[in-house]
Design a protein around this motif. Structure first.
Motif, PDB file in Angstrom:
ATOM      1  N   SER A  38       0.837  -1.191   0.000  1.00 22.66           N
ATOM      2  CA  SER A  38       0.000   0.000   0.000  1.00 22.66           C
ATOM      3  C   SER A  38       0.875   1.244   0.000  1.00 22.66           C
ATOM      4  CB  SER A  38      -0.902  -0.009   1.242  1.00 22.66           C
ATOM      5  OG  SER A  38      -1.458   1.256   1.468  1.00 22.66           O
ATOM      6  N   LEU A  39       0.635   2.109  -0.963  1.00 19.58           N
ATOM      7  CA  LEU A  39       1.377   3.360  -1.036  1.00 19.58           C
ATOM      8  C   LEU A  39       1.142   4.195   0.224  1.00 19.58           C
ATOM      9  CD1 LEU A  39       3.076   5.375  -2.747  1.00 19.58           C
ATOM     10  CD2 LEU A  39       0.901   6.275  -3.564  1.00 19.58           C
ATOM     11  N   LEU A  43       3.934   5.133   2.987  1.00 19.42           N
ATOM     12  CA  LEU A  43       4.217   6.548   3.216  1.00 19.42           C
ATOM     13  C   LEU A  43       4.066   6.905   4.689  1.00 19.42           C
ATOM     14  CD1 LEU A  43       4.799   9.212   1.616  1.00 19.42           C
ATOM     15  CD2 LEU A  43       2.337   9.592   1.687  1.00 19.42           C
ATOM     16  N   LEU A  44       2.992   6.452   5.314  1.00 19.01           N
ATOM     17  CA  LEU A  44       2.745   6.741   6.729  1.00 19.01           C
ATOM     18  C   LEU A  44       3.807   6.108   7.628  1.00 19.01           C
ATOM     19  CD1 LEU A  44       0.877   8.029   8.828  1.00 19.01           C
ATOM     20  CD2 LEU A  44      -0.428   5.895   8.840  1.00 19.01           C
ATOM     21  N   ALA A  45       4.123   4.842   7.375  1.00 19.08           N
ATOM     22  CA  ALA A  45       5.153   4.159   8.172  1.00 19.08           C
ATOM     23  C   ALA A  45       6.508   4.827   7.981  1.00 19.08           C
ATOM     24  CB  ALA A  45       5.228   2.675   7.785  1.00 19.08           C
ATOM     25  N   GLY A  46       6.826   5.215   6.753  1.00 18.36           N
ATOM     26  CA  GLY A  46       8.096   5.880   6.483  1.00 18.36           C
ATOM     27  C   GLY A  46       8.172   7.260   7.114  1.00 18.36           C
ATOM     28  N   ALA A  95      12.789  11.995   3.601  1.00 21.51           N
ATOM     29  CA  ALA A  95      13.599  10.812   3.279  1.00 21.51           C
ATOM     30  C   ALA A  95      12.962   9.553   3.855  1.00 21.51           C
ATOM     31  CB  ALA A  95      15.023  10.981   3.811  1.00 21.51           C
ATOM     32  N   GLY A  96      12.457   9.639   5.089  1.00 18.47           N
ATOM     33  CA  GLY A  96      11.791   8.492   5.705  1.00 18.47           C
ATOM     34  C   GLY A  96      10.548   8.080   4.930  1.00 18.47           C
ATOM     35  N   ALA A  97       9.747   9.075   4.524  1.00 21.52           N
ATOM     36  CA  ALA A  97       8.527   8.775   3.764  1.00 21.52           C
ATOM     37  C   ALA A  97       8.867   8.125   2.420  1.00 21.52           C
ATOM     38  CB  ALA A  97       7.717  10.054   3.556  1.00 21.52           C
ATOM     39  N   ALA A  98       9.873   8.655   1.752  1.00 17.31           N
ATOM     40  CA  ALA A  98      10.295   8.073   0.463  1.00 17.31           C
ATOM     41  C   ALA A  98      10.795   6.643   0.664  1.00 17.31           C
ATOM     42  CB  ALA A  98      11.377   8.937  -0.178  1.00 17.31           C
ATOM     43  N   TYR A  99      11.546   6.436   1.733  1.00 20.38           N
ATOM     44  CA  TYR A  99      12.047   5.093   2.044  1.00 20.38           C
ATOM     45  C   TYR A  99      10.888   4.135   2.330  1.00 20.38           C
ATOM     46  CZ  TYR A  99      14.469   1.348   4.555  1.00 20.38           C
ATOM     47  OH  TYR A  99      14.940   0.135   4.980  1.00 20.38           O
ATOM     48  N   GLY A 100       9.890   4.615   3.060  1.00 17.84           N
ATOM     49  CA  GLY A 100       8.727   3.770   3.358  1.00 17.84           C
ATOM     50  C   GLY A 100       8.029   3.308   2.098  1.00 17.84           C
ATOM     51  N   VAL A 101       7.871   4.200   1.147  1.00 12.78           N
ATOM     52  CA  VAL A 101       7.227   3.850  -0.131  1.00 12.78           C
ATOM     53  C   VAL A 101       8.125   2.895  -0.916  1.00 12.78           C
ATOM     54  CG1 VAL A 101       6.463   4.759  -2.365  1.00 12.78           C
ATOM     55  CG2 VAL A 101       5.835   5.938  -0.245  1.00 12.78           C
ATOM     56  N   LEU A 102       9.414   3.205  -0.967  1.00 12.70           N
ATOM     57  CA  LEU A 102      10.351   2.337  -1.684  1.00 12.70           C
ATOM     58  C   LEU A 102      10.349   0.928  -1.087  1.00 12.70           C
ATOM     59  CD1 LEU A 102      12.582   2.094  -3.845  1.00 12.70           C
ATOM     60  CD2 LEU A 102      14.219   2.770  -2.070  1.00 12.70           C
ATOM     61  N   ALA A 103      10.390   0.836   0.233  1.00 12.19           N
ATOM     62  CA  ALA A 103      10.404  -0.473   0.907  1.00 12.19           C
ATOM     63  C   ALA A 103       9.119  -1.250   0.640  1.00 12.19           C
ATOM     64  CB  ALA A 103      10.602  -0.285   2.406  1.00 12.19           C
ATOM     65  N   ARG A 165       9.994   1.825  10.683  1.00 10.84           N
ATOM     66  CA  ARG A 165       9.134   1.586   9.520  1.00 10.84           C
ATOM     67  C   ARG A 165       8.519   0.192   9.578  1.00 10.84           C
ATOM     68  NH1 ARG A 165       8.476  -1.448   5.484  1.00 10.84           N
ATOM     69  NH2 ARG A 165      10.346  -2.596   6.025  1.00 10.84           N
ATOM     70  N   ARG A 166       9.359  -0.803   9.837  1.00 10.82           N
ATOM     71  CA  ARG A 166       8.885  -2.187   9.893  1.00 10.82           C
ATOM     72  C   ARG A 166       7.864  -2.370  11.016  1.00 10.82           C
ATOM     73  NH1 ARG A 166      12.844  -5.014  12.181  1.00 10.82           N
ATOM     74  NH2 ARG A 166      14.296  -4.322  10.602  1.00 10.82           N
ATOM     75  N   THR A 167       8.133  -1.788  12.185  1.00 10.35           N
ATOM     76  CA  THR A 167       7.233  -1.920  13.328  1.00 10.35           C
ATOM     77  C   THR A 167       5.891  -1.238  13.060  1.00 10.35           C
ATOM     78  OG1 THR A 167       9.135  -1.975  14.819  1.00 10.35           O
ATOM     79  CG2 THR A 167       7.005  -1.443  15.802  1.00 10.35           C
ATOM     80  N   VAL A 168       5.932  -0.022  12.555  1.00 11.80           N
ATOM     81  CA  VAL A 168       4.699   0.711  12.255  1.00 11.80           C
ATOM     82  C   VAL A 168       3.917   0.001  11.161  1.00 11.80           C
ATOM     83  CG1 VAL A 168       3.759   2.871  11.338  1.00 11.80           C
ATOM     84  CG2 VAL A 168       5.569   2.932  13.071  1.00 11.80           C
ATOM     85  N   ARG A 169       4.623  -0.448  10.139  1.00 13.50           N
ATOM     86  CA  ARG A 169       3.956  -1.090   8.996  1.00 13.50           C
ATOM     87  C   ARG A 169       3.225  -2.350   9.410  1.00 13.50           C
ATOM     88  NH1 ARG A 169       0.987  -2.480   5.903  1.00 13.50           N
ATOM     89  NH2 ARG A 169       1.219  -2.722   3.657  1.00 13.50           N
ATOM     90  N   LYS A 170       3.770  -3.099  10.345  1.00 12.31           N
ATOM     91  CA  LYS A 170       3.097  -4.329  10.814  1.00 12.31           C
ATOM     92  C   LYS A 170       1.812  -4.004  11.575  1.00 12.31           C
ATOM     93  CE  LYS A 170       7.168  -7.251  11.265  1.00 12.31           C
ATOM     94  NZ  LYS A 170       8.099  -7.899  12.208  1.00 12.31           N
ATOM     95  N   ARG A 171       1.760  -2.816  12.161  1.00 16.60           N
ATOM     96  CA  ARG A 171       0.615  -2.469  13.012  1.00 16.60           C
ATOM     97  C   ARG A 171      -0.492  -1.706  12.284  1.00 16.60           C
ATOM     98  NH1 ARG A 171       4.595  -3.654  16.145  1.00 16.60           N
ATOM     99  NH2 ARG A 171       4.487  -4.034  18.365  1.00 16.60           N
ATOM    100  N   ILE A 172      -0.240  -1.286  11.065  1.00 15.73           N
ATOM    101  CA  ILE A 172      -1.301  -0.555  10.345  1.00 15.73           C
ATOM    102  C   ILE A 172      -1.869  -1.371   9.208  1.00 15.73           C
ATOM    103  CG2 ILE A 172      -0.513   1.735  10.979  1.00 15.73           C
ATOM    104  CD1 ILE A 172       0.813   1.999   8.249  1.00 15.73           C
TER     105      ILE A 172
END
Length: 172
Positions: A38-39, A43-46, A95-103, A165-172
């Motif tokens: 999910s974009l 983005l949110l996790a990043g 940079a974090g948001a871009a990384y989140g999308v890239l990941a 990013r990984r922790t937030v992404r698992k929870r959303i």
């Protein structure tokens, strides 16, 4: 041996020992993870990761400053201290948001737990783009301490970005 020399020795040892090994490719994503891409979630996790990683990098730079107190940082050439802080935080969040999308769409970008991301960011900003754009002083010979401090703070930024990013992404 004073504290600065001890930190220099530790950081140099870490860099020499840990970063000279070849990267281990990440395990292939399970089919369920491919469907869950999910974009917006990336983005949110990043973005969350960028905020926390910028705080961690800021603390690391206070403990182990990348330059002498007399030598201004790259963003100081743009504006006064408050503006430089805003640029620093804004860039970290972006940079974090871009990384989140890239990941999200290219999981291999997360290799080495984000260390590659931090070092790539260092290479793309402080060492090339900012000086070329006139936003930072031209690259001058750095001492070992200055190099290890910059590398260490960017490694911390990358590690924290990936962990959050990984922790937030698992929870959303």
């Amino acid at each position: 041996m004073d504290t600065a020399q001890l930190v220099d020795t530790f950081v140099s040892g870490f860099i020499n020992k840990r970063l000279t090994k070849p990267a281990t490719p990440p395990a292939p994503a399970p089919p369920s993870a491919i469907k869950d891409r999910s974009l917006a979630k990336g983005l949110l996790a990043g973005l969350a990761a960028g905020i926390i990683a910028t705080a961690a990098k800021t603390v690391a730079e206070k403990i182990y400053p990348p330059r002498s107190r007399r030598d201004p940082g790259p963003t100081t050439a743009l504006a006064n201290k408050s503006s430089a802080d805003g640029i620093h935080w804004g860039f970290g969040m972006t940079a974090g948001a871009a990384y989140g999308v890239l990941a999200e769409f290219y999981p291999a970008a997360t290799s080495r737990e984000g260390v590659n991301f931090g070092l790539t960011l260092l290479a793309l900003t402080q060492e090339t783009t900012l000086p070329a754009a006139g936003l930072a002083a031209p690259i001058k010979p750095e001492t070992t301490r200055e190099k290890t401090s910059e590398i260490a703070s960017h490694i911390i930024f990358g590690l924290v970005t990936e962990t959050v990013r990984r922790t937030v992404r698992k929870r959303i």
